[in-house]
Every structure is written in C-alpha cells, then in structure tokens.
Design an enzyme around this catalytic site. Structure first.
Site, mmCIF file in Angstrom:
data_model
loop_
_atom_site.group_PDB
_atom_site.id
_atom_site.type_symbol
_atom_site.label_atom_id
_atom_site.label_comp_id
_atom_site.label_asym_id
_atom_site.label_seq_id
_atom_site.Cartn_x
_atom_site.Cartn_y
_atom_site.Cartn_z
ATOM 1 N N SER A 41 19.944 -12.315 30.002
ATOM 2 C CA SER A 41 19.594 -11.593 31.233
ATOM 3 C C SER A 41 20.757 -11.442 32.209
ATOM 4 O O SER A 41 20.655 -10.699 33.170
ATOM 5 C CB SER A 41 18.430 -12.298 31.935
ATOM 6 O OG SER A 41 18.766 -13.648 32.198
ATOM 7 N N ASP A 345 17.362 -13.978 42.474
ATOM 8 C CA ASP A 345 16.111 -14.688 42.204
ATOM 9 C C ASP A 345 16.472 -16.133 41.862
ATOM 10 O O ASP A 345 17.612 -16.551 42.059
ATOM 11 C CB ASP A 345 15.261 -13.970 41.140
ATOM 12 C CG ASP A 345 15.895 -13.966 39.757
ATOM 13 O OD1 ASP A 345 16.871 -14.719 39.528
ATOM 14 O OD2 ASP A 345 15.414 -13.206 38.897
ATOM 15 N N HIS A 348 19.228 -15.826 38.797
ATOM 16 C CA HIS A 348 20.274 -14.830 38.579
ATOM 17 C C HIS A 348 21.065 -14.522 39.848
ATOM 18 O O HIS A 348 20.480 -14.343 40.916
ATOM 19 C CB HIS A 348 19.651 -13.538 38.037
ATOM 20 C CG HIS A 348 18.874 -13.761 36.771
ATOM 21 N ND1 HIS A 348 17.509 -13.893 36.764
ATOM 22 C CD2 HIS A 348 19.289 -13.890 35.496
ATOM 23 C CE1 HIS A 348 17.106 -14.097 35.502
ATOM 24 N NE2 HIS A 348 18.170 -14.100 34.723
#
Ligand SMILES: *[C@@H]1O[C@H](CO)[C@@H](O)[C@H](O)[C@H]1NC(C)=O
Ligand SMILES: *[C@@H]1O[C@H](CO)[C@@H](O)[C@H](O)[C@H]1NC(C)=O
Ligand SMILES: *[C@@H]1O[C@H](CO)[C@@H](O)[C@H](O)[C@H]1NC(C)=O
Ligand SMILES: *[C@@H]1O[C@H](CO)[C@@H](O)[C@H](O)[C@H]1NC(C)=O
Length: 371
Positions: A41, A345, A348
C-alpha cells in the site's frame, strides 16, 4: 502550509532554466523513462480496487489532496513516493496495472503492479487476497509481452532496460504476519512457525527479496531501486497496538523501540544483500540501489519543526490511532490540514511526508538512472 509545493515549484523553475540553457534542448522525450513499481500500500495506486479485498481506499477522504481531489485507491491524501519519482523522470503519476482503461493505445509510462497488503511472505498475501509479489512479477511478464507486440521486441526491451523498477514491500509481512496478533512474541500466521525470532523471519524475507530482484533482472530490468522498511515502531497503529518500549507509558505514544530495532536490522541486511546482487550481475548497465525510508522518516518524526510538521504519532484521519481503509471513510472526521501531519491514516504517510522522503532519496535516484 505545504513544503513540497514550494520545492516542486523550484524543481520546475530549474528544469526550465536548464532547458533554456542547454542546446539542443533537453526535451521531455529525451528525459522520458518508464517507472514500474511493485509492492504494497505504500505503492499501490488502485490495483486493489479490482480485487476481492477489504484493503481499499478508493473513497473520500482518501485522495483529498490528489489531482482533481480524486480518491484513487492510493492510501494517502495525495501522491505516493513512486508518483513523485515518475513525475521527476518526466512521466505522469502511476497508473494501476489492473485498470481496464490501461491499454497500450497510448503508452503509459508509470505502471504499478503493487497491491495493498501484499508482502514477500506468501502467507501475508494469502491472508488478505492481495496480489502476491510473485504474481506481480507474472503480471509484469504479461505486460512486457504486450509492450513487445506493440513496439517490437528491440524497442520494448530497450524501454525496459532504461526504466526504473521500484520495489517497496515487507511492512505488511511484519504488520500482518509477524505481529499480526499485536503480540511480538507470537505470530497469528499458520505458516510461520510459532516463536520464530525476528532474525529468522528477516532471513526468510531476505531470501524472497533476492528472488524477486533476480526475477526482475531476468525480465530485463537493469535499474532497480529497493525500499527498506520504514521505522515500523513509529507507525501510529503499531504504537496503538504493540506493547510500548519497557519503561514507557502507552499514552506517551513514543515509537516502539524494539520494533524499530527490527527495521534497522533488516535494512542493514537488505543493503548487504543488494550489494551482493549488484556484484553478482555484470557491472555494465546494472544498478541496484537501496531506497531509505528509515532515516528520513525518523528524522522527520524527531525534528518535525524543520519539516513544517506538527503531528508525528497520529494520522490525520479520525482519531489517528487505528483508522485505515474502510475505517477512514466519508463519515470519519478528518484534520483540517494534512500537511501538518506526518501520517495521513494510522499506517500511511501523508503526501508531504512522502515528498520529504522522496527528496532525501533524490541523489540515489539520480545515481540509478545515470547511464
Ligand atoms: C478475501 O476474498 C473474499 C471473497 O473472495 C472476501 O469475502 C474476504 O473478505 C477477503 N478477505 C480479505 C481479508 O480481504
Ligand atoms: C484506452 O485508454 C484510453 C484512455 O487511456 C481510453 O480513452 C480508451 O477508450 C481505451 N481503449 C480501450 C479499447 O479500452
Ligand atoms: C492460503 O493458503 C493455504 C495453504 O496453501 C490454502 O489452503 C488456502 O486456500 C489459501 N487461502 C486463500 C484465501 O488463498
Ligand atoms: C466509517 O468510519 C467509522 C470510523 O470513523 C466507522 O465507525 C464506520 O464503521 C465506518 N463505516 C463503514 C461503512 O465502514
């Protein structure tokens, strides 16, 4: 206040100045290089949108500061590290390989095969329905075949030789497989033996990194940049879930030192492994380099003022303590200005943090792309 916007402006100014001075002009075509990325991610620009996977972020407030304020499936408020790399090399930001609109009628120049929650350890991917690293390599082979049919073998292979290959994985191997149950002395994964030491797990991942980089090389990749681990003990959700450093209170939300020690150890071994790989292949043309997320991110977290950040241990989305993916959605309260936050978040970095890390690695990137 956004430090990167100012610097990006400088970059463009410099570019045009050098364009004006150099004869013949260094056109975008001359500078053009493709970027291919692989990993999790930290890299995925939206491949998971097309997979049966709960790890998604193609809804607001994700993408709040992206082009056209579009949520794309990127796990951040804006661009990711490889987007900045692609733009720097004269390309557009990354496109997901799985996007059905991605066809070769107009040749995209930054394609990502990455899939959020993927890892080097096959059991990491197995738990999450992401595209495993080895499957990402298989997808690249298919892509390469298409490129060869479109451009002809010789030109396609040259494109691939010139392209920058960027790999960033490993975080989810620790987050999902090794520390999956929040208890660093055990593991929730069936396929990892109980009580495996961090050192043993690091060694098993390093073998797979080596396999992956070799796989890229045999597909024709010659410029390969491999990311180390970020300081995993500083990731907000890790601080929330893992026992704190002995003697520290959980409320202080300091980085978890025994987890940062794992990142540090792994990254040293990874750098040795990458040097060994560089020496294994013919020197001419092959550049295999280490991209550092650890020191730059630690430096930002320890000296936020120097980078114009004010919040270092909570994400901008929600409480910032645990929200990731679906937990960070349209109904979730969000901070006013993500550029003050190192993390967007709970797992990340924000766009501005990615940009700062990109800048710290710019000399390495320049070194790799030199002929
Ligand atoms: C894996 O895929 C199935 C559907 O094929 C889905 O029900 C499940 O939630 C997925 N698991 C994760 C962790 O995304
Ligand atoms: C190919 O992609 C372009 C946009 O990049 C799109 O306009 C076009 O419709 C696509 N073609 C096909 C056949 O999907
Ligand atoms: C995970 O791997 C195991 C063993 O290889 C297999 O039995 C299982 O079906 C896999 N699960 C998924 C969701 O792919
Ligand atoms: C949206 O996020 C909130 C947390 O901010 C969570 O309580 C809620 O369940 C999420 N909604 C969905 C549909 O996942």
């Amino acid at each position: 206040m956004s430090p990167y916007k100012h610097s990006l402006l400088c970059l463009f100014v410099l570019f045009f100045v050098s364009k004006a001075q150099d004869e013949p002009p260094r056109t975008l075509k001359y500078l053009f290089r493709s970027v291919y990325s692989f990993g999790d991610s930290f890299v995925d620009p939206g491949n998971n949108n097309y997979l049966p996977n709960v790890a998604k972020s193609n809804f607001p407030p994700y993408g709040r500061d992206f082009v056209n304020k579009q949520p794309t499936g990127r796990f951040s408020n804006g661009k990711l590290f490889p987007d900045f790399v692609a733009i720097y090399l004269g390309s557009e930001y990354q496109r997901p390989y799985m996007d059905p609109m991605l066809n070769l009628t107009e040749q995209p120049t930054a394609v990502s095969f990455a899939s959020a929650t993927s890892g080097y350890d096959p059991s990491t991917t197995n738990k999450s329905n992401a595209t495993s690293m080895l499957d990402q390599l298989e997808e690249f082979k298919v892509y390469k075949g298409k490129l060869q049919r479109k451009l002809g073998k010789r030109i396609a292979n040259r494109e691939i030789r010139r392209a920058l290959f960027y790999v960033n994985a490993g975080s989810d191997d620790f987050a999902l497989s090794y520390f999956g149950d929040g208890n660093p002395t055990t593991t929730s994964s069936g396929s990892i033996p109980q009580k495996i030491t961090p050192e043993e797990y690091e060694q098993s991942l390093l073998k797979r990194v080596k396999q992956f980089v070799q796989g890229l090389w045999y597909q024709g990749a010659r410029k390969i940049a491999v990311n180390g681990l970020p300081p995993l003990g500083c990731i907000p959700i890790g601080i929330t879930r893992l026992p704190p450093t002995p003697g520290n209170s959980q409320d202080a939300r300091n980085c978890v030192e025994y987890v940062n020690a794992i990142s540090k150890d792994f990254n040293l071994l990874l750098q040795d492994e990458l040097k060994a790989l560089q020496n294994k292949f013919p020197k001419f043309g092959t550049k295999i380099a280490y991209i550092d997320f650890e020191q730059p991110l630690l430096d930002i977290i320890q000296n936020p003022d120097e980078y114009d950040f004010s919040e270092v241990n909570k994400g901008c989305c929600g409480t910032g303590l645990y929200e990731i993916g679906v937990q960070c959605n349209e109904t979730t309260p969000v901070c006013a200005d993500a550029s003050e936050y190192v993390f967007w978040d709970a797992a990340h970095p924000s766009e501005d943090a990615y940009y700062a890390i990109f800048q710290s690695n710019l000399a390495t990137i320049d070194q790799i792309i030199k002929f």
